[in-house]
Write a protein that holds these residues in place. Structure first.
Motif, PDB file in Angstrom:
ATOM      1  N   PHE A 264      -0.047   8.517  14.569  1.00  0.00           N
ATOM      2  CA  PHE A 264       0.255   7.579  13.484  1.00  0.00           C
ATOM      3  C   PHE A 264       0.991   8.287  12.351  1.00  0.00           C
ATOM      4  CE2 PHE A 264      -0.905   5.703   9.397  1.00  0.00           C
ATOM      5  CZ  PHE A 264      -0.370   4.434   9.559  1.00  0.00           C
ATOM      6  N   ASN A 265       0.465   9.438  11.928  1.00  0.00           N
ATOM      7  CA  ASN A 265       1.103  10.184  10.831  1.00  0.00           C
ATOM      8  C   ASN A 265       2.519  10.613  11.204  1.00  0.00           C
ATOM      9  OD1 ASN A 265      -1.092   9.879   9.157  1.00  0.00           O
ATOM     10  ND2 ASN A 265      -1.929  11.904   9.567  1.00  0.00           N
TER      11      ASN A 265
ATOM     12  N   LEU B 290      11.295   3.192  -1.905  1.00  0.00           N
ATOM     13  CA  LEU B 290       9.899   2.964  -2.263  1.00  0.00           C
ATOM     14  C   LEU B 290       9.013   2.816  -1.036  1.00  0.00           C
ATOM     15  CD1 LEU B 290      10.548   0.576  -5.255  1.00  0.00           C
ATOM     16  CD2 LEU B 290       9.607   2.887  -5.379  1.00  0.00           C
ATOM     17  N   ARG B 291       9.489   2.122  -0.016  1.00  0.00           N
ATOM     18  CA  ARG B 291       8.710   1.966   1.220  1.00  0.00           C
ATOM     19  C   ARG B 291       8.501   3.323   1.894  1.00  0.00           C
ATOM     20  NH1 ARG B 291      11.100  -2.103   5.410  1.00  0.00           N
ATOM     21  NH2 ARG B 291      10.512  -3.557   3.772  1.00  0.00           N
ATOM     22  N   SER B 292       9.535   4.143   1.910  1.00  0.00           N
ATOM     23  CA  SER B 292       9.423   5.463   2.545  1.00  0.00           C
ATOM     24  C   SER B 292       8.463   6.362   1.785  1.00  0.00           C
ATOM     25  CB  SER B 292      10.799   6.114   2.631  1.00  0.00           C
ATOM     26  OG  SER B 292      11.643   5.349   3.454  1.00  0.00           O
ATOM     27  N   LEU B 293       8.561   6.357   0.458  1.00  0.00           N
ATOM     28  CA  LEU B 293       7.635   7.169  -0.340  1.00  0.00           C
ATOM     29  C   LEU B 293       6.201   6.689  -0.153  1.00  0.00           C
ATOM     30  CD1 LEU B 293       9.694   7.629  -3.623  1.00  0.00           C
ATOM     31  CD2 LEU B 293       9.329   9.284  -1.777  1.00  0.00           C
ATOM     32  N   HIS B 294       6.013   5.387  -0.048  1.00  0.00           N
ATOM     33  CA  HIS B 294       4.679   4.833   0.197  1.00  0.00           C
ATOM     34  C   HIS B 294       4.147   5.313   1.550  1.00  0.00           C
ATOM     35  CE1 HIS B 294       1.395   1.942   0.109  1.00  0.00           C
ATOM     36  NE2 HIS B 294       1.738   1.574   1.329  1.00  0.00           N
ATOM     37  N   ARG B 295       4.989   5.295   2.568  1.00  0.00           N
ATOM     38  CA  ARG B 295       4.572   5.772   3.890  1.00  0.00           C
ATOM     39  C   ARG B 295       4.153   7.240   3.828  1.00  0.00           C
ATOM     40  NH1 ARG B 295       6.126   2.908   8.589  1.00  0.00           N
ATOM     41  NH2 ARG B 295       7.558   1.200   8.200  1.00  0.00           N
ATOM     42  N   LEU B 296       4.951   8.048   3.152  1.00  0.00           N
ATOM     43  CA  LEU B 296       4.698   9.489   3.123  1.00  0.00           C
ATOM     44  C   LEU B 296       3.487   9.839   2.262  1.00  0.00           C
ATOM     45  CD1 LEU B 296       8.390  10.725   2.924  1.00  0.00           C
ATOM     46  CD2 LEU B 296       6.885  10.699   4.922  1.00  0.00           C
TER      47      LEU B 296
END
Length: 194
Positions: free
Chosen positions: A5-6, A120-126
């Motif tokens: 998942f990560n 923002l979506r990518s930073l949230h994922r990371l």
């Protein structure tokens, strides 16, 4: 399960960051050249065009951040402010040119808004990777096995003390989660829609 998942979150985060850069570059080119063309046509110096382009990017970033904070994202054409319901009658034939213009404006707005939204979506994922704690993987696999064996909607009272694991399985999209009439229910996600 956690490492897979990560890893997927990191890959999708990197893809989103690259997409964000591409969208910001496209917006920069559009507004830089658009401002220069407009200033030149009006007889003004085009030296201020980069500043105008930066202001446009700042506005796009603020708009994307505000959209993200409201929990929204990309819009379909029919949900956007650019959509006009022409009804398909013969009297609207002249309005199709307007539809072409609003369609182009819609595409550009979504492409420009993709810069901050993908960022923002990518930073949230990371930022929200599942922690690699000792024993957590086994707890998640065990709970998922129990949920698969039950194969029905259940609630937190069915698994006392395992609320965190239920939330992590939901976050990892391994289970369906529902809040119906104030009751939290969950069950194993099925791929056939049943």
């Amino acid at each position: 399960m956690i490492s897979a998942f990560n890893r997927s979150q990191i890959i999708w985060g990197a893809v989103g960051l690259a997409g964000s850069v591409v969208c910001y570059v496209l917006a920069w080119v559009f507004f830089r050249h658009g401002a220069a063309t407009f200033l030149h046509a009006c007889g003004f110096s085009t030296g201020v065009a980069p500043v105008l382009a930066l202001l446009a990017l700042a506005c796009i970033t603020f708009s994307g951040w505000r959209t993200w904070k409201k929990g929204e994202g990309f819009q379909s054409y029919s949900e956007s402010a650019f959509y006009h319901d022409f009804g398909g009658g013969a009297e609207t034939a002249g309005d199709h040119r307007g539809a072409k213009m609003t369609g182009l404006a819609y595409v550009l707005s979504q492409a420009f808004l993709a810069g901050p939204l993908l960022l923002l979506r990518s930073l949230h994922r990371l930022r929200n990777l599942v922690p690699q704690e000792a024993g957590l993987e086994q707890k998640l696999v065990h709970l998922l096995t129990l949920l698969q064996a039950a194969n029905k909607w259940q609630g937190p009272s069915d698994y006392p003390g395992q609320e965190r694991e239920v939330l992590l399985l939901n976050f990892m999209k391994k289970i369906d989660f529902s809040r119906h009439n104030g009751n939290v229910r969950f069950k194993v996600r099925t791929f056939d829609g049943i």
